[in-house]
Design an enzyme around this catalytic site. Structure first.
Site, PDB file in Angstrom:
ATOM      1  N   SER A 120      -4.964   2.498 -18.053  1.00 33.57           N
ATOM      2  CA  SER A 120      -3.757   3.086 -17.466  1.00 33.57           C
ATOM      3  C   SER A 120      -2.668   2.081 -17.147  1.00 33.57           C
ATOM      4  CB  SER A 120      -4.118   3.847 -16.183  1.00 33.57           C
ATOM      5  OG  SER A 120      -4.789   3.000 -15.267  1.00 33.57           O
TER       6      SER A 120
ATOM      7  N   ASP B 287       0.335   4.701  -6.416  1.00 33.19           N
ATOM      8  CA  ASP B 287      -0.736   5.540  -5.888  1.00 33.19           C
ATOM      9  C   ASP B 287      -1.838   4.617  -5.376  1.00 33.19           C
ATOM     10  OD1 ASP B 287      -2.141   4.732  -8.173  1.00 33.19           O
ATOM     11  OD2 ASP B 287      -1.826   6.611  -9.247  1.00 33.19           O
TER      12      ASP B 287
ATOM     13  N   HIS C 139      -2.586   2.304  -8.881  1.00 31.04           N
ATOM     14  CA  HIS C 139      -1.609   1.810  -9.847  1.00 31.04           C
ATOM     15  C   HIS C 139      -0.355   1.237  -9.194  1.00 31.04           C
ATOM     16  CE1 HIS C 139      -4.033   4.975 -11.869  1.00 31.04           C
ATOM     17  NE2 HIS C 139      -4.110   4.026 -12.787  1.00 31.04           N
TER      18      HIS C 139
END
Length: 363
Positions: A46, A337, A340
């Site tokens: 990610s 978040d 991340h």
């Protein structure tokens, strides 16, 4: 000066500073002197995924608000951040293009020219251990390589030969393996010691970059682990297992990340020595991220222990939605978040890469 005028001036000053800060955040990064790098191809998780999971039947997706809030146009793209990722900043710095498109979610609209200047194959939730990706319902590293082979067929053998050998192959993986498959699941720790699991991951990565090399890749930029023990989610999980919440970072997990990174550097050096024409460069993301945690004010951050989305302690992916509040100014937060980074953090890492010259491939 009357109190009303003083108040008005204070408000105007605050507005000016806010606008100035936004202007700095949005300002283009300085480009590196010309290098013969036609494309960037990204593989991993990610931290690089620019939207490939949008078309996968998985909960590990960021194609919904509030993700993408600071992205040009303000719409979610599948990037796990409030805006751009490191991949986007790297292609900008190299003067290739403004953004790195996702291969899977954009396949129908990507031209040969788009493909020839680089795309992202990374899949959020993936790792170097296939079990990590399988558990999350996302693309394994092997399937990402299969996508790359498909791309080569689309651009044709002649064009592929010209592009691939000069392109940068960016890899960032293993964080999910450690977080989700080792620390979080008892089954991971029951099968392997920490050292054994590191060796498994490094061995798999060695095979993957060998496969890239066999397909013509010669310039690899491989990121190590971040300071895993500083991620808000890891601190929350530690608190749930044994209250209270750790003060600072989890030293044992950071030490493990440093151990992995040392092994990774040795492997890359050995790979380069035994692979004619190859440049396998270690990308240190641990140091700049740890420095941000330790000295957030140096980077303009007011918060480096929790994310901007929701409580910042647990929310990510399906838990970070427009149903939960977000902070007013994401650029003041290190994390978007609970896992991340924000766009501001990715930009700072890209600037670190510029300063340390690790994205120069002059040979």
């Amino acid at each position: 000066m009357g109190p009303k005028l003083a108040s008005l001036l204070a408000v105007l000053a605050a507005v000016y500073l806010a606008v100035a800060a936004t202007a700095v955040d949005d300002a283009p990064l300085p480009r590196l002197p010309h290098q013969d790098i036609p494309a960037v191809f990204a593989f991993g998780d990610s931290t690089l995924d620019t939207g490939n999971n949008n078309v996968l039947p998985t909960m590990v997706r960021a194609d919904h608000a509030p993700y993408g809030r600071e992205f040009p146009g303000g719409a979610p793209t599948g990037r796990f951040s409030d805006g751009k990722l490191l991949t986007d900043y790297l292609v900008e710095v190299l003067g290739i293009k403004e953004l790195l498109p996702a291969y899977r979610s954009g396949a129908a609209n990507l031209t040969v020219a788009d493909l020839s200047t680089g795309v992202c194959f990374a899949s959020a939730g993936s790792g170097l251990d296939d079990a990590t990706a399988t558990n999350a319902g996302v693309a394994t590293f092997g399937s990402q390589l299969a996508d790359f082979k498909q791309l080569l067929g689309k651009i044709g053998a002649r064009k592929a030969g010209e592009v691939v050998k000069k392109s940068v192959f960016l890899v960032s993986a293993a964080t999910n393996d450690m977080m989700m498959n080792y620390y979080m699941l008892p089954s991971g720790r029951s099968k392997y010691t920490l050292e054994q699991y590191h060796d498994l991951l490094i061995g798999n990565l060695r095979s993957y970059i060998q496969a890239m090399y066999d397909l013509g890749a010669r310039r690899m930029l491989v990121a190590g682990l971040p300071p895993v023990g500083c991620l808000p989610l890891q601190l929350t999980m530690a608190e749930l297992q044994q209250p209270p919440r750790p003060q600072g970072c989890i030293a044992e997990q950071n030490a493990a990340a440093e151990c992995y990174n040392a092994k990774l550097q040795r492997m890359l050096a050995e790979f380069q020595a035994g692979s004619p024409g190859a440049r396998a460069v270690y990308a240190d993301i641990y140091s700049p991220l740890k420095d941000m945690v330790d000295h957030p004010d140096k980077y303009g951050f007011v918060e480096a222990s929790k994310g901007c989305c929701g409580t910042g302690l647990l929310e990510m992916g399906p838990l970070c939605t427009d149903m939960v509040p977000t902070c007013a100014t994401p650029s003041k937060y290190m994390f978007w978040d609970s896992v991340h980074p924000t766009q501001a953090t990715y930009r700072a890492v890209a600037e670190h890469f510029e300063r340390t010259n690790i994205i120069r491939f002059d040979n």
